[in-house]
Design a protein around this motif. Sequence first.
Motif, mmCIF file in Angstrom:
data_model
loop_
_atom_site.group_PDB
_atom_site.id
_atom_site.type_symbol
_atom_site.label_atom_id
_atom_site.label_comp_id
_atom_site.label_asym_id
_atom_site.label_seq_id
_atom_site.Cartn_x
_atom_site.Cartn_y
_atom_site.Cartn_z
ATOM 1 N N VAL A 86 38.109 30.702 43.301
ATOM 2 C CA VAL A 86 37.077 29.684 43.797
ATOM 3 C C VAL A 86 35.590 29.880 43.066
ATOM 4 C CG1 VAL A 86 36.025 28.915 46.014
ATOM 5 C CG2 VAL A 86 38.394 29.339 45.869
ATOM 6 N N ALA A 113 35.044 28.832 39.780
ATOM 7 C CA ALA A 113 35.340 27.121 39.372
ATOM 8 C C ALA A 113 33.924 26.663 40.036
ATOM 9 C CB ALA A 113 36.409 26.516 40.296
ATOM 10 N N LEU A 163 39.070 21.205 36.599
ATOM 11 C CA LEU A 163 38.077 20.687 37.548
ATOM 12 C C LEU A 163 37.217 19.880 36.791
ATOM 13 C CD1 LEU A 163 37.571 23.644 40.209
ATOM 14 C CD2 LEU A 163 38.782 21.029 40.450
ATOM 15 N N PHE A 201 41.591 26.732 34.977
ATOM 16 C CA PHE A 201 41.501 26.042 36.363
ATOM 17 C C PHE A 201 40.046 25.304 36.418
ATOM 18 C CE2 PHE A 201 40.063 26.537 41.014
ATOM 19 C CZ PHE A 201 41.254 25.726 41.539
#
Lengths: 315, 126
Positions: free
Chosen positions: A151, A154, A99, A95
Motif C-alpha cells: 500500500v 503504491a 496502478l 503492483f
Amino acid sequence: MSATATRAEVQTERFDLLRFPVIGRLLRRPATRLAARLLLLVVAGLMILHGWFGSQLAPKNLATLLSWVHFRGLLVLALLIAGNVFCYSCPFVLFRDLLRRVAHPALRWPRRLRNKWTAVALFAGVLYLYELLDLWSDPWSTAWLIAGYFVVAAAVDVVFRGASFCKYLCPIGQFNFLASTVSPLEVAVRDHDVCANCTGKECIAGAARTPARPARRGCELELFQQLKVGNLDCTFCLDCVYACPYDNVGILSRVPAAEIDDPRPRSGVGKPARRADLAFLSTVFVFGALLNAFGMVSPVYALEQWLSDLLGVAR
Amino acid sequence: MAGLLAATALLAAAAGCSPPGVPDDGARVEINVTPQPPAAGSARIEILISDPQGRPLAATGVDLEANMSHPGMQPSFATARLEQPGRWLAELELTMGGDWVVLVTARLEDGRAIRRELRLPGVEPR
C-alpha cells in the motif's frame, strides 16, 4: 594506446551475463522481468493470505517462514553470487506499475527529502518493530507488514514520479543497494566510446516508441549509465538495457566491494564520501543486525528483567 | 486505488484479530510436561484423552511435534506410547532454551483426528 582504448579493452574482457547463452537472451527480454515479478507477486499474495487466515504458529506459516528465514537467506545468497536480484523481481514495483496505468504521477519527490535520512529512519524502524512485535513469531503482523508495504509503495509512487519509493524510502531496497556493493556483477556500460557519441541518452531519458521498438523508460533512479559507478541505488531493473538503442549496457563482472573506496562522483549518488546520510545508513546496515542478535542473548534478557522488576513495569 | 484499499480493509476485517481457539471436537485433552519448569533436553509428555464426561477415549495413536515459536529452528518429533486407557506418554527432545510450541495429534478409533497445541514459553537452557 589511449586511455579510452585501454578502458574499452579492459571492459571487453569482463564477463557479461547478458551475453551468456540462454540466460543472457532471457534477461534481455522485459517479459522475463515481468514473469519474475508476477511470480513474487503471487508468492507475496499467498504469504499475506496465509498470515491472515492460516496457522498462527510461525514455523508452519508461509508469511513468517518465507519472510524471516528463506527469503532472507536467498536474498543474501543472490547478492553474493550475482547482484540485486530481489529488486529486479520486486512485486511492489509490478503492483505500482499496474496502478500507474490509471494514475499518472505529476510531482517530483520533494527536494529536501532527496537523501537517505528518511530511509535510515524507516530501516531502523523496521529493525525496531521486528524486536518490539516479535515479528519472527507473528504471522498475522508479518502479513500486515507485507500488505502495508504494497500500500505504501503504491501510494508514494502514484503521487511522485520515478522510483521515489525505491530510492528514498524502501528499507529492503536500501539493504540491497548497500549489500550489492559486494556483489560480483554490476549493470554497466560496455563501451564508453559508444556513450560519448550518443545523443539521445536513452538510458536515462527513455526511448520513444518507433515502428521497430516499443517505448522504453529510462532509469527511474536517476542513474545515468555513462557516469554510473557501482551498484549503489541500482535496482538491476534493466530499464537502461531495454532503452539503449546501441545495446551498450551489460551485466558485467567486477571485483566485489572495489566500488566502496572508489572516489569518483557517481551519477544519482554524488560523492559517497560527502554523504553523511549514506554513512549513517551504512552504520545502521552494519550494526543493526548485530544489535538485533545481541538483543536475543541471555544477559540482555536478564538486564531487561532486572529493569522491569526495578521499575515495576511489564517486560 | 480506492477499490484496492476497500478490498484490503475487507480482507483484514474477515481475517479477524485473534488466532483460532480450542476446537469443539468432543474430546478433552490434558497435556502435562515434566520437568517443571520445562528445560532444554529430554521432556516427558503425558497426554490424557477423555470424553466430556471424563471417560477415557480410545485412540489408535498419538503423535507429537515440537517447534520453537519462531521459524528456522529444528523441530522435534515423537510418537507416544499407550500406558493405560486414555493415558499416553512420550519423550520429546527440546533441543535448546526458548519458546516452544508442542502440537499433539491423536487419531481416535472412530477415524477422527484431534489436535491440540501446548505453548511452553521460556524453556530454560541446559
